[in-house]
Write a protein that holds these residues in place. Structure first.
Motif, PDB file in Angstrom:
ATOM      1  N   PHE A 109       9.600  -5.801  22.849  1.00 19.73           N
ATOM      2  CA  PHE A 109       9.441  -5.946  21.614  1.00 19.73           C
ATOM      3  C   PHE A 109       8.194  -6.263  20.899  1.00 19.73           C
ATOM      4  N   HIS A 110       7.799  -5.689  20.688  1.00 25.51           N
ATOM      5  CA  HIS A 110       6.102  -5.359  21.010  1.00 25.51           C
ATOM      6  C   HIS A 110       6.200  -5.016  18.820  1.00 25.51           C
ATOM      7  N   HIS A 111       5.764  -4.309  18.397  1.00 26.75           N
ATOM      8  CA  HIS A 111       5.501  -3.777  16.937  1.00 26.75           C
ATOM      9  C   HIS A 111       6.923  -2.887  16.242  1.00 26.75           C
ATOM     10  N   VAL A 112       6.528  -3.342  14.836  1.00 31.80           N
ATOM     11  CA  VAL A 112       7.388  -2.370  13.926  1.00 31.80           C
ATOM     12  C   VAL A 112       6.256  -1.400  13.430  1.00 31.80           C
ATOM     13  N   GLY A 113       6.245  -0.428  13.284  1.00 34.10           N
ATOM     14  CA  GLY A 113       5.755   0.763  12.612  1.00 34.10           C
ATOM     15  C   GLY A 113       6.109   1.005  11.643  1.00 34.10           C
ATOM     16  N   VAL A 114       4.966   1.341  10.603  1.00 32.40           N
ATOM     17  CA  VAL A 114       4.545   1.216   9.148  1.00 32.40           C
ATOM     18  C   VAL A 114       3.374   1.990   8.062  1.00 32.40           C
ATOM     19  N   VAL A 115       4.361   3.158   8.467  1.00 32.49           N
ATOM     20  CA  VAL A 115       3.133   4.342   7.505  1.00 32.49           C
ATOM     21  C   VAL A 115       3.109   3.783   6.372  1.00 32.49           C
ATOM     22  N   VAL A 116       2.019   4.410   6.256  1.00 26.99           N
ATOM     23  CA  VAL A 116       0.724   4.051   4.883  1.00 26.99           C
ATOM     24  C   VAL A 116      -0.012   4.888   4.582  1.00 26.99           C
ATOM     25  N   ASP A 117      -0.290   5.475   3.413  1.00 25.60           N
ATOM     26  CA  ASP A 117      -1.516   6.377   2.467  1.00 25.60           C
ATOM     27  C   ASP A 117      -2.503   6.062   2.946  1.00 25.60           C
ATOM     28  N   LYS A 118      -2.891   4.519   3.355  1.00 23.71           N
ATOM     29  CA  LYS A 118      -4.444   3.900   3.350  1.00 23.71           C
ATOM     30  C   LYS A 118      -4.235   2.603   3.866  1.00 23.71           C
ATOM     31  N   ILE A 119      -4.830   2.093   5.433  1.00 21.29           N
ATOM     32  CA  ILE A 119      -4.474   1.005   5.815  1.00 21.29           C
ATOM     33  C   ILE A 119      -5.220   0.313   4.458  1.00 21.29           C
ATOM     34  N   ASP A 120      -6.035   1.202   4.670  1.00 23.46           N
ATOM     35  CA  ASP A 120      -6.932  -0.283   3.140  1.00 23.46           C
ATOM     36  C   ASP A 120      -6.627  -0.903   2.134  1.00 23.46           C
ATOM     37  N   ARG A 121      -5.261  -0.181   1.502  1.00 25.11           N
ATOM     38  CA  ARG A 121      -4.910  -0.335  -0.025  1.00 25.11           C
ATOM     39  C   ARG A 121      -3.357  -1.135   0.517  1.00 25.11           C
ATOM     40  N   TYR A 122      -2.813  -2.004   1.689  1.00 26.80           N
ATOM     41  CA  TYR A 122      -2.262  -2.582   2.337  1.00 26.80           C
ATOM     42  C   TYR A 122      -2.534  -3.605   2.994  1.00 26.80           C
ATOM     43  N   SER A 123      -3.562  -3.456   4.328  1.00 26.70           N
ATOM     44  CA  SER A 123      -3.408  -4.429   4.872  1.00 26.70           C
ATOM     45  C   SER A 123      -3.888  -5.826   4.426  1.00 26.70           C
ATOM     46  N   THR A 124      -4.965  -6.495   3.275  1.00 31.45           N
ATOM     47  CA  THR A 124      -5.386  -7.503   2.597  1.00 31.45           C
ATOM     48  C   THR A 124      -3.659  -8.001   1.916  1.00 31.45           C
ATOM     49  N   GLN A 125      -3.125  -7.003   1.624  1.00 28.54           N
ATOM     50  CA  GLN A 125      -1.787  -7.480   0.751  1.00 28.54           C
ATOM     51  C   GLN A 125      -1.128  -8.320   0.964  1.00 28.54           C
ATOM     52  N   ILE A 126      -0.692  -7.048   2.398  1.00 28.90           N
ATOM     53  CA  ILE A 126       0.635  -8.235   3.262  1.00 28.90           C
ATOM     54  C   ILE A 126       0.242  -9.393   3.978  1.00 28.90           C
ATOM     55  N   GLN A 127      -1.018  -9.164   4.101  1.00 27.99           N
ATOM     56  CA  GLN A 127      -1.779 -11.157   5.226  1.00 27.99           C
ATOM     57  C   GLN A 127      -1.853 -11.946   4.100  1.00 27.99           C
ATOM     58  N   ASN A 128      -1.875 -11.465   2.600  1.00 23.23           N
ATOM     59  CA  ASN A 128      -1.853 -12.508   1.948  1.00 23.23           C
ATOM     60  C   ASN A 128      -0.507 -12.643   1.229  1.00 23.23           C
ATOM     61  N   ILE A 129       0.464 -11.615   1.587  1.00 22.72           N
ATOM     62  CA  ILE A 129       1.772 -12.127   0.951  1.00 22.72           C
ATOM     63  C   ILE A 129       2.887 -13.198   2.210  1.00 22.72           C
ATOM     64  N   LEU A 130       2.389 -12.319   3.139  1.00 23.82           N
ATOM     65  CA  LEU A 130       2.992 -12.632   5.049  1.00 23.82           C
ATOM     66  C   LEU A 130       2.625 -13.918   5.524  1.00 23.82           C
ATOM     67  N   LYS A 131       1.291 -14.096   5.110  1.00 24.69           N
ATOM     68  CA  LYS A 131       0.665 -14.770   5.675  1.00 24.69           C
ATOM     69  C   LYS A 131       0.009 -14.746   7.149  1.00 24.69           C
ATOM     70  N   THR A 132       0.413 -13.586   7.765  1.00 27.85           N
ATOM     71  CA  THR A 132       0.549 -12.875   9.268  1.00 27.85           C
ATOM     72  C   THR A 132      -1.435 -13.136   9.372  1.00 27.85           C
ATOM     73  N   GLY A 133      -1.458 -12.500  10.559  1.00 27.22           N
ATOM     74  CA  GLY A 133      -2.690 -13.052  11.145  1.00 27.22           C
ATOM     75  C   GLY A 133      -3.838 -11.886  10.317  1.00 27.22           C
ATOM     76  N   THR A 134      -5.185 -11.833  10.774  1.00 21.81           N
ATOM     77  CA  THR A 134      -6.210 -10.636  10.468  1.00 21.81           C
ATOM     78  C   THR A 134      -5.937  -9.758  11.441  1.00 21.81           C
ATOM     79  N   ALA A 135      -6.216  -8.687  10.349  1.00 19.21           N
ATOM     80  CA  ALA A 135      -5.717  -6.830  10.885  1.00 19.21           C
ATOM     81  C   ALA A 135      -6.903  -6.672  12.143  1.00 19.21           C
TER      82      ALA A 135
END
Lengths: 134, 134
Positions: free
Chosen positions: B3-29
């Motif tokens: 298993f490598h990844h879950v694909g998530v479709v968005v209208d704009k990557i920029d709209r969600y990337s920082t938000q997801i990093q902040n909420i889920l505390k993921t590694g940087t994009a």
């Protein structure tokens, strides 16, 4: 928080469990757990430390019924293991999440909670405690 | 397959990337990769060895456009790393999968292929080669 599983809603776990194991060569499915609070049965398939959680309604009205009816089922939520569920839920609320299910006992005696984010593309995040919560 | 990844479709990557990093505390994009065959840009967020792949269309008609329009975006597919993509795709075809995208170069110079399963609750499986395919 540590990524734990992808929740997948299905009409019947039995209909898909063997099929998924065969196609993806996952570990065998766990015995379904009846979650009386969520009114669903769940079963886990091991993808190598990350799991697919198959979720089927076990009553007519459940938290996954509308999703199942509108989409036919499929990828539903992402779940993360937290050291302290209450603390993580509190943090997620501060970040704009709405608690749709307060922490309560679920599969493997874990505390589980569901948080809805209008601001996330996948909307629903599950926070779970580590195994054997006391 | 791993298993490598879950694909998530968005209208704009920029709209969600920082938000997801902040909420889920993921590694940087990762820096977005332009996939000219799929006509999308993709960026990866590290969940600890498993990734969230954010996918945005970069043209008007793309393989994710109808999904984006009908659902507003969200969880889209599961991706697995294979030792031999051609062999895995061949196996998956024998198991009832329909190849919607034959193996072709994608992100990180990997070979990627998409297989559709009417018999799976999540329908779409991506098979990818290991990093630095030659």
């Amino acid at each position: 928080m540590k990524f734990h599983h992808v929740g997948v809603v299905v009409d019947k776990i039995d209909r898909y469990s063997t099929q998924i194991q065969n196609i993806l060569k996952t570990g065998t499915a766990s015995i379904p757990f009846e979650d009386k609070i969520q009114k669903v049965n769940v079963s886990f398939l091991d993808l190598g430390g990350i799991y697919l959680e198959l979720i089927e309604p076990n009553q007519r009205q459940t938290p996954v019924t509308s999703f199942l009816k509108s989409s036919g089922g499929g990828l539903h939520h992402l779940a993360f293991e937290a050291d302290d569920v209450y603390e993580s839920v509190s943090e997620l609320k501060q970040k704009g999440g709405k608690v749709v299910c307060e922490p309560a006992k679920g599969f493997e005696e874990r505390l589980i909670s569901f948080i809805f984010f209008e601001s996330l593309p996948f909307k629903l995040v599950e926070v779970i405690s580590k195994k054997k919560y006391n």
